[in-house]
Design a protein around this motif. Structure first.
Motif, PDB file in Angstrom:
ATOM      1  N   VAL A  37       0.853  -1.178   0.000  1.00  0.00           N
ATOM      2  CA  VAL A  37       0.000   0.000   0.000  1.00  0.00           C
ATOM      3  C   VAL A  37       0.894   1.235   0.000  1.00  0.00           C
ATOM      4  CG1 VAL A  37      -1.750   1.315   1.227  1.00  0.00           C
ATOM      5  CG2 VAL A  37      -1.838  -1.189   1.240  1.00  0.00           C
ATOM      6  N   ASP A  38       0.803   2.033  -1.074  1.00  0.00           N
ATOM      7  CA  ASP A  38       1.542   3.285  -1.137  1.00  0.00           C
ATOM      8  C   ASP A  38       0.678   4.358  -0.484  1.00  0.00           C
ATOM      9  OD1 ASP A  38       3.057   5.479  -1.684  1.00  0.00           O
ATOM     10  OD2 ASP A  38       3.389   5.007  -3.799  1.00  0.00           O
ATOM     11  N   ASN A  39       1.014   4.705   0.737  1.00  0.00           N
ATOM     12  CA  ASN A  39       0.217   5.622   1.540  1.00  0.00           C
ATOM     13  C   ASN A  39       0.861   7.004   1.612  1.00  0.00           C
ATOM     14  OD1 ASN A  39      -2.075   6.095   3.187  1.00  0.00           O
ATOM     15  ND2 ASN A  39      -0.874   5.816   5.054  1.00  0.00           N
ATOM     16  N   ASP A  40       1.687   7.316   0.619  1.00  0.00           N
ATOM     17  CA  ASP A  40       2.436   8.564   0.583  1.00  0.00           C
ATOM     18  C   ASP A  40       2.106   9.309  -0.709  1.00  0.00           C
ATOM     19  OD1 ASP A  40       4.278  10.628   0.552  1.00  0.00           O
ATOM     20  OD2 ASP A  40       5.968   9.378   1.162  1.00  0.00           O
ATOM     21  N   GLN A  41       1.720  10.562  -0.606  1.00  0.00           N
ATOM     22  CA  GLN A  41       1.336  11.333  -1.781  1.00  0.00           C
ATOM     23  C   GLN A  41       2.461  11.466  -2.812  1.00  0.00           C
ATOM     24  OE1 GLN A  41       0.464  14.967   0.423  1.00  0.00           O
ATOM     25  NE2 GLN A  41       2.162  15.995  -0.590  1.00  0.00           N
ATOM     26  N   GLN A  42       3.713  11.290  -2.389  1.00  0.00           N
ATOM     27  CA  GLN A  42       4.817  11.347  -3.339  1.00  0.00           C
ATOM     28  C   GLN A  42       4.775  10.179  -4.327  1.00  0.00           C
ATOM     29  OE1 GLN A  42       8.750  12.711  -1.616  1.00  0.00           O
ATOM     30  NE2 GLN A  42       7.664  12.224   0.277  1.00  0.00           N
ATOM     31  N   GLY A  43       4.161   9.070  -3.915  1.00  0.00           N
ATOM     32  CA  GLY A  43       3.973   7.944  -4.819  1.00  0.00           C
ATOM     33  C   GLY A  43       5.252   7.255  -5.249  1.00  0.00           C
ATOM     34  N   ASN A  44       6.281   7.269  -4.406  1.00  0.00           N
ATOM     35  CA  ASN A  44       7.556   6.673  -4.823  1.00  0.00           C
ATOM     36  C   ASN A  44       7.479   5.161  -4.988  1.00  0.00           C
ATOM     37  OD1 ASN A  44       8.776   9.171  -4.870  1.00  0.00           O
ATOM     38  ND2 ASN A  44       9.571   9.030  -2.793  1.00  0.00           N
ATOM     39  N   SER A  45       6.750   4.485  -4.120  1.00  0.00           N
ATOM     40  CA  SER A  45       6.578   3.039  -4.290  1.00  0.00           C
ATOM     41  C   SER A  45       5.842   2.731  -5.589  1.00  0.00           C
ATOM     42  CB  SER A  45       5.811   2.447  -3.102  1.00  0.00           C
ATOM     43  OG  SER A  45       6.581   2.451  -1.931  1.00  0.00           O
ATOM     44  N   SER A  46       4.854   3.558  -5.898  1.00  0.00           N
ATOM     45  CA  SER A  46       4.088   3.377  -7.139  1.00  0.00           C
ATOM     46  C   SER A  46       4.973   3.595  -8.360  1.00  0.00           C
ATOM     47  CB  SER A  46       2.906   4.349  -7.181  1.00  0.00           C
ATOM     48  OG  SER A  46       2.101   4.218  -6.036  1.00  0.00           O
ATOM     49  N   GLN A  47       5.830   4.613  -8.302  1.00  0.00           N
ATOM     50  CA  GLN A  47       6.743   4.865  -9.413  1.00  0.00           C
ATOM     51  C   GLN A  47       7.730   3.711  -9.570  1.00  0.00           C
ATOM     52  OE1 GLN A  47       8.364   8.965  -9.487  1.00  0.00           O
ATOM     53  NE2 GLN A  47       6.809   9.435  -7.946  1.00  0.00           N
ATOM     54  N   PHE A  48       8.223   3.210  -8.446  1.00  0.00           N
ATOM     55  CA  PHE A  48       9.191   2.115  -8.496  1.00  0.00           C
ATOM     56  C   PHE A  48       8.600   0.894  -9.192  1.00  0.00           C
ATOM     57  CE2 PHE A  48      11.329  -1.642  -6.934  1.00  0.00           C
ATOM     58  CZ  PHE A  48      12.665  -1.289  -6.943  1.00  0.00           C
ATOM     59  N   ILE A 124       1.945  -4.662   3.290  1.00  0.00           N
ATOM     60  CA  ILE A 124       3.014  -3.763   3.726  1.00  0.00           C
ATOM     61  C   ILE A 124       2.605  -2.340   3.362  1.00  0.00           C
ATOM     62  CG2 ILE A 124       5.457  -3.193   3.550  1.00  0.00           C
ATOM     63  CD1 ILE A 124       4.949  -5.973   4.698  1.00  0.00           C
ATOM     64  N   ILE A 125       2.591  -1.440   4.342  1.00  0.00           N
ATOM     65  CA  ILE A 125       2.147  -0.066   4.107  1.00  0.00           C
ATOM     66  C   ILE A 125       3.341   0.883   4.186  1.00  0.00           C
ATOM     67  CG2 ILE A 125       0.550   1.754   4.783  1.00  0.00           C
ATOM     68  CD1 ILE A 125      -1.147  -0.345   6.199  1.00  0.00           C
ATOM     69  N   ASP A 126       3.590   1.575   3.078  1.00  0.00           N
ATOM     70  CA  ASP A 126       4.637   2.597   3.008  1.00  0.00           C
ATOM     71  C   ASP A 126       4.020   3.944   3.324  1.00  0.00           C
ATOM     72  OD1 ASP A 126       6.934   4.042   2.462  1.00  0.00           O
ATOM     73  OD2 ASP A 126       6.572   4.090   0.298  1.00  0.00           O
ATOM     74  N   ASN A 127       4.546   4.634   4.326  1.00  0.00           N
ATOM     75  CA  ASN A 127       3.904   5.835   4.860  1.00  0.00           C
ATOM     76  C   ASN A 127       4.697   7.112   4.634  1.00  0.00           C
ATOM     77  OD1 ASN A 127       1.388   5.057   6.620  1.00  0.00           O
ATOM     78  ND2 ASN A 127       2.908   3.454   6.968  1.00  0.00           N
ATOM     79  N   PRO A 128       4.009   8.261   4.689  1.00  0.00           N
ATOM     80  CA  PRO A 128       4.690   9.545   4.579  1.00  0.00           C
ATOM     81  C   PRO A 128       5.382   9.893   5.888  1.00  0.00           C
ATOM     82  CG  PRO A 128       2.377   9.903   5.037  1.00  0.00           C
ATOM     83  CD  PRO A 128       2.547   8.421   4.867  1.00  0.00           C
TER      84      PRO A 128
END
Length: 267
Positions: A37-48, A124-128
């Motif tokens: 879960v990409d829980n960060d507005q930067q979206g780095n996990s999503s970009q990766f 797994i949750i990636d957070n800001p």
């Protein structure tokens, strides 16, 4: 389904790198069904994982309750690993949630994940690096909290603040939340790093993991090539470290679950 949130109030401590590599290792080398879960507005996990987009529903829709889990979950290029992506619209969604006084604000991610409870072994949750509503939602739905940290005085203060928040969430929103430990990242063989690590380990509240992640420029390289470190540079120290850490993580989770079951039976 076991939910682990990876968080720290400080940026640059390896939260996203840890989330993407732990997720990959659980799926690819341990055969787990994993949702990141990409829980960060930067979206780095999503970009990766090449799922950054404004054309599909995302974490913003989860927070605003305008899409179901099946609509926001995307497959990655790696078997067994899916992702709920994020982008900059998550910042606006978070503001909208804060203004909504009718529907509970802190459990929207929990509602979404309940829909896929039987589909995954691990979330797994990636957070800001904040304690805003997105991070509170992550803590409110998680079984375990892992805090990546570099050896720095400022990082130590961030750990204290996050642990205070986690205790409040545990008391009022999610009694099953457990702090699993602090993962030292970007570790160098310097006197200051060794002293800082020893200081952390001497304070039992921080629960420092036995394994730590060594610094290497290969980690930064892997983010540009969009490859988990164990694929980008299999022989580097960080690859071995993340493998060892995941093994330790699985053992601690298993031991914790066993203790919980015994306590439940005793009651």
């Amino acid at each position: 389904m076991i939910i682990i949130t990876i968080a720290n109030l400080k940026g640059g401590v390896g939260k996203t790198v840890t989330a993407i590599n732990v997720s990959y290792l659980l799926a690819a080398e341990h055969g787990k069904r994993v949702l990141l879960v990409d829980n960060d507005q930067q979206g780095n996990s999503s970009q990766f994982y090449r799922q950054y987009s404004y054309d599909r529903p995302s974490m913003a829709n989860v927070m605003k309750r305008t899409a179901r889990a099946a609509q926001v979950i995307q497959h990655t290029d790696f078997p067994g690993l899916d992702i709920i992506p994020a982008n900059l619209t998550l910042a606006e969604a978070e503001r909208a949630v804060m203004m909504d006084t009718v529907v509970p604000q802190q459990v929207r991610l929990r509602e979404c994940l309940r829909e896929v409870k039987g589909d995954y072994d691990y979330v797994i949750i990636d957070n800001p690096p904040s304690l805003h509503m997105c991070a509170v939602n992550a803590l409110s739905t998680s079984d375990y909290l892992v805090i990546p940290a570099v050896i720095s005085r400022w990082t130590f203060e961030g750990i204290d603040s996050l642990l205070d928040q986690a205790r409040q969430v545990q008391a009022y929103l999610n009694p099953q939340l457990k702090f699993l430990g602090t993962l030292i990242t970007c570790c160098r063989r310097t006197a200051s790093n060794q002293q800082g690590a020893e200081w952390l380990r001497s304070h039992g509240d921080y629960k420092v993991f036995d394994h730590y992640i060594r610094w290497t420029d290969k980690v930064d390289e892997s983010t540009f090539s969009a490859e988990p470190i164990v694929l980008h540079s299999p022989r580097c120290g960080a690859s071995r470290d993340y493998r060892d850490f995941v093994e330790e993580l699985l053992t601690l989770v298993s031991d914790s679950d066993t203790r919980t079951e015994k306590e439940g039976a005793a009651e």
